[in-house]
Scaffold this motif. Sequence first.
Motif, PDB file in Angstrom:
ATOM      1  N   VAL A  97      -4.619  11.275   6.268  1.00  0.00           N
ATOM      2  CA  VAL A  97      -4.213   9.955   5.795  1.00  0.00           C
ATOM      3  C   VAL A  97      -3.305  10.134   4.587  1.00  0.00           C
ATOM      4  N   CYS A  98      -2.092   9.610   4.666  1.00  0.00           N
ATOM      5  CA  CYS A  98      -1.212   9.689   3.506  1.00  0.00           C
ATOM      6  C   CYS A  98      -1.702   8.718   2.439  1.00  0.00           C
ATOM      7  N   GLY A  99      -1.878   9.241   1.225  1.00  0.00           N
ATOM      8  CA  GLY A  99      -2.355   8.394   0.128  1.00  0.00           C
ATOM      9  C   GLY A  99      -1.337   8.254  -0.986  1.00  0.00           C
ATOM     10  N   THR A 100      -0.093   8.659  -0.719  1.00  0.00           N
ATOM     11  CA  THR A 100       0.941   8.577  -1.766  1.00  0.00           C
ATOM     12  C   THR A 100       1.404   7.118  -1.929  1.00  0.00           C
ATOM     13  N   THR A 101       2.105   6.856  -3.027  1.00  0.00           N
ATOM     14  CA  THR A 101       2.307   5.484  -3.507  1.00  0.00           C
ATOM     15  C   THR A 101       2.695   4.460  -2.434  1.00  0.00           C
ATOM     16  N   PRO A 102       3.775   4.652  -1.650  1.00  0.00           N
ATOM     17  CA  PRO A 102       4.095   3.604  -0.672  1.00  0.00           C
ATOM     18  C   PRO A 102       2.949   3.312   0.289  1.00  0.00           C
ATOM     19  N   CYS A 103       2.291   4.371   0.772  1.00  0.00           N
ATOM     20  CA  CYS A 103       1.169   4.143   1.697  1.00  0.00           C
ATOM     21  C   CYS A 103      -0.002   3.509   0.961  1.00  0.00           C
ATOM     22  N   MET A 104      -0.222   3.931  -0.291  1.00  0.00           N
ATOM     23  CA  MET A 104      -1.335   3.356  -1.058  1.00  0.00           C
ATOM     24  C   MET A 104      -1.099   1.860  -1.279  1.00  0.00           C
ATOM     25  N   GLU A 138      -0.690  14.189   0.698  1.00  0.00           N
ATOM     26  CA  GLU A 138       0.474  13.592   0.039  1.00  0.00           C
ATOM     27  C   GLU A 138       1.487  13.175   1.105  1.00  0.00           C
ATOM     28  N   CYS A 139       2.558  12.568   0.641  1.00  0.00           N
ATOM     29  CA  CYS A 139       3.561  11.932   1.506  1.00  0.00           C
ATOM     30  C   CYS A 139       3.896  12.771   2.742  1.00  0.00           C
ATOM     31  N   LEU A 140       3.859  12.128   3.898  1.00  0.00           N
ATOM     32  CA  LEU A 140       4.163  12.794   5.157  1.00  0.00           C
ATOM     33  C   LEU A 140       5.517  12.359   5.712  1.00  0.00           C
ATOM     34  N   GLY A 141       6.290  11.679   4.877  1.00  0.00           N
ATOM     35  CA  GLY A 141       7.679  11.416   5.240  1.00  0.00           C
ATOM     36  C   GLY A 141       7.894  10.212   6.141  1.00  0.00           C
ATOM     37  N   SER A 142       6.912   9.365   6.282  1.00  0.00           N
ATOM     38  CA  SER A 142       7.110   8.142   7.077  1.00  0.00           C
ATOM     39  C   SER A 142       6.909   6.915   6.198  1.00  0.00           C
ATOM     40  N   CYS A 143       7.376   7.022   4.950  1.00  0.00           N
ATOM     41  CA  CYS A 143       7.071   5.978   3.960  1.00  0.00           C
ATOM     42  C   CYS A 143       7.548   4.603   4.413  1.00  0.00           C
ATOM     43  N   ALA A 144       8.666   4.549   5.138  1.00  0.00           N
ATOM     44  CA  ALA A 144       9.185   3.246   5.569  1.00  0.00           C
ATOM     45  C   ALA A 144       8.243   2.573   6.550  1.00  0.00           C
ATOM     46  N   PRO A 147       1.301   1.872   5.978  1.00  0.00           N
ATOM     47  CA  PRO A 147       0.598   3.141   5.810  1.00  0.00           C
ATOM     48  C   PRO A 147       0.513   3.894   7.139  1.00  0.00           C
ATOM     49  N   MET A 148       0.334   5.174   7.026  1.00  0.00           N
ATOM     50  CA  MET A 148       0.372   5.992   8.228  1.00  0.00           C
ATOM     51  C   MET A 148      -0.614   7.151   8.150  1.00  0.00           C
ATOM     52  N   VAL A 149      -0.900   7.728   9.306  1.00  0.00           N
ATOM     53  CA  VAL A 149      -1.709   8.951   9.361  1.00  0.00           C
ATOM     54  C   VAL A 149      -0.997   9.936  10.282  1.00  0.00           C
TER      55      VAL A 149
HETATM   56  S1  FES Z   1       4.127   7.693   1.090  1.00  0.00           S
HETATM   57 FE1  FES Z   1       3.030   7.787   2.937  1.00  0.00          FE
HETATM   58  S2  FES Z   1       4.429   8.729   4.265  1.00  0.00           S
HETATM   59 FE2  FES Z   1       5.475   8.736   2.389  1.00  0.00          FE
END
Ligand code: FES
Length: 316
Positions: A97-104, A138-144, A147-149
Amino acid sequence: MAVRRLHPEQPSGFEFSPENLAWADQLVAKYPPGQQASAVIPLLWRAQEQHDGWLPEPAIRVVGEMLGMAYIRVYEIATFYTMFQLAPVGRIAHVQVCGTTPCMLRGSEDLIAVCKRKIAKAPHDLSADGNFSWEEVECLGSCANAPMVQIWKDTYEDLTPASFEKLLNGFAAGNPPPPGSQAGRQASCPEGGPTTLRAYAQAGAVIAPQAAVGGAVGLSGAVAEVVTTPAVSDAERPAGLEAPRGGTADDLKLISGVGPKLEQTLNELGIYHFDQIAAWTPAAVAWVDNYLSFKGRIDREDWISQAKALAVEKKR
Ligand code: FES
């Protein structure tokens, strides 16, 4: 980021299967002399795939020996990248699970709550049946599409707690949904579809003025209906060749996302060269995408740009 350490229980040894060894030899041979270390990540990944989804310590040694690398350098790579699992993972799915800022900001904490409820309270613990595990990364590159996994090689995007539960249930039932957006949008196009006519045209859409309403876009006062799904018919099948030009096909496997099997299928369609793929129209891409049941993968992996670059490189 969590501290990443090797699991205390390790197998006594590791050997690549004959098939994987042959694959590895072929891969390593692609690099110029002295640059074999560049193959370290794909080799570690293949070792992980072979070993039930996690990377044991003996595999790290084997890869180091194969590539002439100091063990510590391979160890550093394996422990740095979260794509490598250092402990046993769920048999069916390990959910990252991406927990970086955009996904959070878009709800990843709710997805983690689902993981805690449905899989295990703590990251890296196995579910009671051993089929699932999870971790925050951390960010998995699908921030746009937050949230994503990520599960294995695929990403599942635009999730809500409900669609995420559905995804997990799909994996448990052996019938996961296709990767990509779980909200129905194509790639990272704006929700509700593209917002400019140029974007529609680039997507290969048909724009029919004077038509009604759904997804309507104003055009100098006119109403345009936009059909966002490119037509797929045999007329759009990209032209193929009887045989490779000059008797030698390009190595289509250099396109990221194309493996030996896919290369063979493309060859069967008469596609042998980078410049053929580089010239595909959006309609041709849609035809091939549909033929291969790829659900947008050609666009996601941007085969066209890759093929263009490889065609230019080949001419040099
Ligand atoms: S912040 Fe979740 S994919 Fe980049």
